[in-house]
Design a protein around this motif. Structure first.
Motif, PDB file in Angstrom:
ATOM      1  N   GLU A  49      31.830 -31.367  25.774  1.00 35.91           N
ATOM      2  CA  GLU A  49      30.496 -31.983  25.708  1.00 35.91           C
ATOM      3  C   GLU A  49      29.465 -31.177  26.493  1.00 35.91           C
ATOM      4  N   ALA A  73      22.817 -41.946  19.303  1.00 39.10           N
ATOM      5  CA  ALA A  73      24.291 -41.862  19.405  1.00 39.10           C
ATOM      6  C   ALA A  73      24.637 -40.892  20.526  1.00 39.10           C
ATOM      7  N   CYS A  74      24.040 -41.141  21.688  1.00 38.69           N
ATOM      8  CA  CYS A  74      23.970 -40.141  22.767  1.00 38.69           C
ATOM      9  C   CYS A  74      25.251 -39.991  23.573  1.00 38.69           C
ATOM     10  N   GLY A  75      26.184 -40.955  23.498  1.00 37.48           N
ATOM     11  CA  GLY A  75      27.365 -40.873  24.368  1.00 37.48           C
ATOM     12  C   GLY A  75      26.933 -40.811  25.828  1.00 37.48           C
ATOM     13  N   ASP A  97      22.712 -45.487  22.503  1.00 38.97           N
ATOM     14  CA  ASP A  97      24.037 -45.523  21.873  1.00 38.97           C
ATOM     15  C   ASP A  97      24.418 -46.994  21.737  1.00 38.97           C
ATOM     16  N   ILE A  98      25.181 -47.276  20.698  1.00 44.22           N
ATOM     17  CA  ILE A  98      25.615 -48.661  20.500  1.00 44.22           C
ATOM     18  C   ILE A  98      26.494 -49.110  21.671  1.00 44.22           C
ATOM     19  N   ARG A  99      27.181 -48.145  22.280  1.00 45.61           N
ATOM     20  CA  ARG A  99      28.009 -48.451  23.462  1.00 45.61           C
ATOM     21  C   ARG A  99      27.947 -47.258  24.401  1.00 45.61           C
ATOM     22  N   ARG A 127      21.751 -49.517  22.222  1.00 50.43           N
ATOM     23  CA  ARG A 127      20.982 -49.922  21.061  1.00 50.43           C
ATOM     24  C   ARG A 127      21.502 -49.188  19.832  1.00 50.43           C
ATOM     25  N   ARG A 128      21.455 -49.855  18.714  1.00 49.46           N
ATOM     26  CA  ARG A 128      21.796 -49.197  17.452  1.00 49.46           C
ATOM     27  C   ARG A 128      20.681 -48.232  17.077  1.00 49.46           C
ATOM     28  N   ILE A 129      21.044 -47.227  16.322  1.00 51.14           N
ATOM     29  CA  ILE A 129      20.046 -46.230  15.887  1.00 51.14           C
ATOM     30  C   ILE A 129      18.827 -46.905  15.272  1.00 51.14           C
ATOM     31  N   VAL A 143      23.922 -35.252  18.515  1.00 56.56           N
ATOM     32  CA  VAL A 143      25.108 -34.398  18.426  1.00 56.56           C
ATOM     33  C   VAL A 143      26.297 -35.249  17.994  1.00 56.56           C
ATOM     34  N   HIS A 144      26.887 -34.842  16.898  1.00 59.32           N
ATOM     35  CA  HIS A 144      28.116 -35.465  16.401  1.00 59.32           C
ATOM     36  C   HIS A 144      27.981 -36.970  16.190  1.00 59.32           C
ATOM     37  N   CYS A 146      28.763 -39.456  13.818  1.00 60.72           N
ATOM     38  CA  CYS A 146      29.838 -39.344  12.820  1.00 60.72           C
ATOM     39  C   CYS A 146      29.391 -39.796  11.426  1.00 60.72           C
ATOM     40  N   LEU A 149      26.243 -41.723  10.004  1.00 59.73           N
ATOM     41  CA  LEU A 149      25.348 -41.944  11.152  1.00 59.73           C
ATOM     42  C   LEU A 149      24.307 -40.812  11.236  1.00 59.73           C
ATOM     43  N   ARG A 152      21.546 -41.564   8.994  1.00 57.03           N
ATOM     44  CA  ARG A 152      20.644 -42.598   9.529  1.00 57.03           C
ATOM     45  C   ARG A 152      19.720 -42.012  10.592  1.00 57.03           C
TER      46      ARG A 152
HETATM   47  C1  LIG Z   1      31.315 -38.723  18.387  1.00 51.85           C
HETATM   48  S1  LIG Z   1      30.352 -39.690  19.474  1.00 51.85           S
HETATM   49  C2  LIG Z   1      29.101 -38.521  19.965  1.00 51.85           C
HETATM   50  C3  LIG Z   1      28.516 -38.860  21.301  1.00 51.85           C
HETATM   51  C4  LIG Z   1      27.603 -37.785  21.907  1.00 51.85           C
HETATM   52  N1  LIG Z   1      26.419 -37.560  21.110  1.00 51.85           N
HETATM   53  C5  LIG Z   1      28.344 -36.503  22.131  1.00 51.85           C
HETATM   54  O1  LIG Z   1      28.004 -35.499  21.536  1.00 51.85           O
HETATM   55  O2  LIG Z   1      29.290 -36.501  22.903  1.00 51.85           O
HETATM   56  C6  LIG Z   1      29.493 -40.785  18.389  1.00 51.85           C
HETATM   57  C7  LIG Z   1      28.693 -41.849  19.123  1.00 51.85           C
HETATM   58  O3  LIG Z   1      28.001 -42.661  18.174  1.00 51.85           O
HETATM   59  C8  LIG Z   1      27.895 -43.951  18.733  1.00 51.85           C
HETATM   60  N2  LIG Z   1      27.526 -44.883  17.640  1.00 51.85           N
HETATM   61  C9  LIG Z   1      28.292 -45.305  16.621  1.00 51.85           C
HETATM   62  N3  LIG Z   1      27.587 -46.116  15.809  1.00 51.85           N
HETATM   63  C10 LIG Z   1      26.327 -46.190  16.333  1.00 51.85           C
HETATM   64  C11 LIG Z   1      25.129 -46.874  15.935  1.00 51.85           C
HETATM   65  N4  LIG Z   1      25.084 -47.626  14.840  1.00 51.85           N
HETATM   66  N5  LIG Z   1      24.041 -46.731  16.701  1.00 51.85           N
HETATM   67  C12 LIG Z   1      24.086 -45.966  17.835  1.00 51.85           C
HETATM   68  N6  LIG Z   1      25.181 -45.299  18.242  1.00 51.85           N
HETATM   69  C13 LIG Z   1      26.296 -45.410  17.502  1.00 51.85           C
HETATM   70  C14 LIG Z   1      29.254 -44.180  19.356  1.00 51.85           C
HETATM   71  O4  LIG Z   1      29.243 -45.208  20.299  1.00 51.85           O
HETATM   72  C15 LIG Z   1      29.529 -42.801  19.969  1.00 51.85           C
HETATM   73  O5  LIG Z   1      29.096 -42.727  21.306  1.00 51.85           O
END
Ligand SMILES: C[S@@+](CC[C@H](N)C(=O)[O-])C[C@H]1O[C@@H](n2cnc3c(N)ncnc32)[C@H](O)[C@@H]1O
Length: 229
Positions: A49, A73-75, A97-99, A127-129, A143-144, A146, A149, A152
């Motif tokens: 990372e 989706a920042c992690g 990020d959602i979590r 928060r969701r995207i 970044v990444h 998935c 996503l 979106r």
């Molecule tokens: C593969 S991780 C990438 C995290 C970070 N960007 C990185 O590069 O390490 C994907 C992330 O998407 C987040 N995620 C999944 N669905 C989401 C949504 N609907 N809204 C926001 N974040 C979401 C997950 O919680 C996870 O942290």
């Protein structure tokens, strides 16, 4: 670190956590090594990372300056922090990020300790995207994110006419558009090509780059900004 111990190759794609034991891997006065030492102190970040966030951030900043940073989706949110360090004209950032991992707070603390000027300027939100407000002056990054996503993220940027940079992963040939290109191109590549073409259809100027394959096989970086900017 024991100076007589053999130095093992330092694989940038490793998911091992960086810890204080790795401090000696980042000895010099460069910004990258300073960031490396900061995240080693936090003792929670998977090594890849750090390399991914750095390689994406430096390429993004070569193209896009200023604006509020919106890291979706920042992690751990390291990308938002590095983008702030590379260009202080960005007033603030939101990392959503959602979590959000609990350890994201440790990364933020370590970065603020190293660079007090960013204190209070990077907001972390669960928060969701779709729930993050995006405006035309923002710089949307992800970044990444998935599979769909990433689509979106692109949709949110396009809806606001904002600049966007994504490093997609986990392209899902059942759910992501291939633009009919899978007869010629590997379907996973077709999905990313279709994303680039979609952005062009929306009036964006598109640039494609790669980050080093040694860090991640999912290394295609798509950068786009409204042509009218
Ligand atoms: C593969 S991780 C990438 C995290 C970070 N960007 C990185 O590069 O390490 C994907 C992330 O998407 C987040 N995620 C999944 N669905 C989401 C949504 N609907 N809204 C926001 N974040 C979401 C997950 O919680 C996870 O942290």
């Amino acid at each position: 670190m024991n100076p007589s111990a053999p130095r093992l190759p330092f694989d940038p794609s490793s998911r091992s956590r960086l810890t204080r034991r790795d401090l000696g891997r980042f000895p010099d006065g460069s910004l990258f090594h300073a960031i490396g030492r900061a995240v080693c102190e936090a003792e929670c970040l998977p090594r890849k990372e750090l390399f991914e966030a750095w390689e994406v951030a430096r390429r993004v900043r070569r193209r896009f300056r200023g604006g509020r940073i919106v890291d979706l989706a920042c992690g751990h949110g390291l990308l938002a922090h590095i983008l702030m360090l590379l260009d202080d004209t960005s007033p603030r950032a939101i990392a959503a990020d959602i979590r959000i991992p609990i350890s994201a707070a440790k990364i933020a603390e370590a970065m603020v300790r190293g660079w007090p000027r960013i204190e209070g300027r990077i907001e972390r939100v669960e928060r969701r995207i779709e729930e993050v407000d995006v405006g035309p002056e923002d710089l949307v990054v992800s970044v990444h994110a998935c599979g769909t996503l990433t689509d979106r993220v692109i949709e949110r940027a396009v809806a606001a006419s904002a600049r966007v940079a994504v490093l997609p992963c986990c392209q899902d040939v059942r759910l992501c558009a291939t633009g009919g290109l899978e007869g010629w191109l590997d379907p996973v590549l077709a999905i990313d090509v279709e994303r680039a073409m979609r952005l062009r259809l929306h009036g964006y100027t598109v640039r494609t780059e790669l980050i080093p394959h040694a860090i991640t096989e999912k290394n295609r970086l798509l950068l786009a900004e409204p042509a009218a900017r």
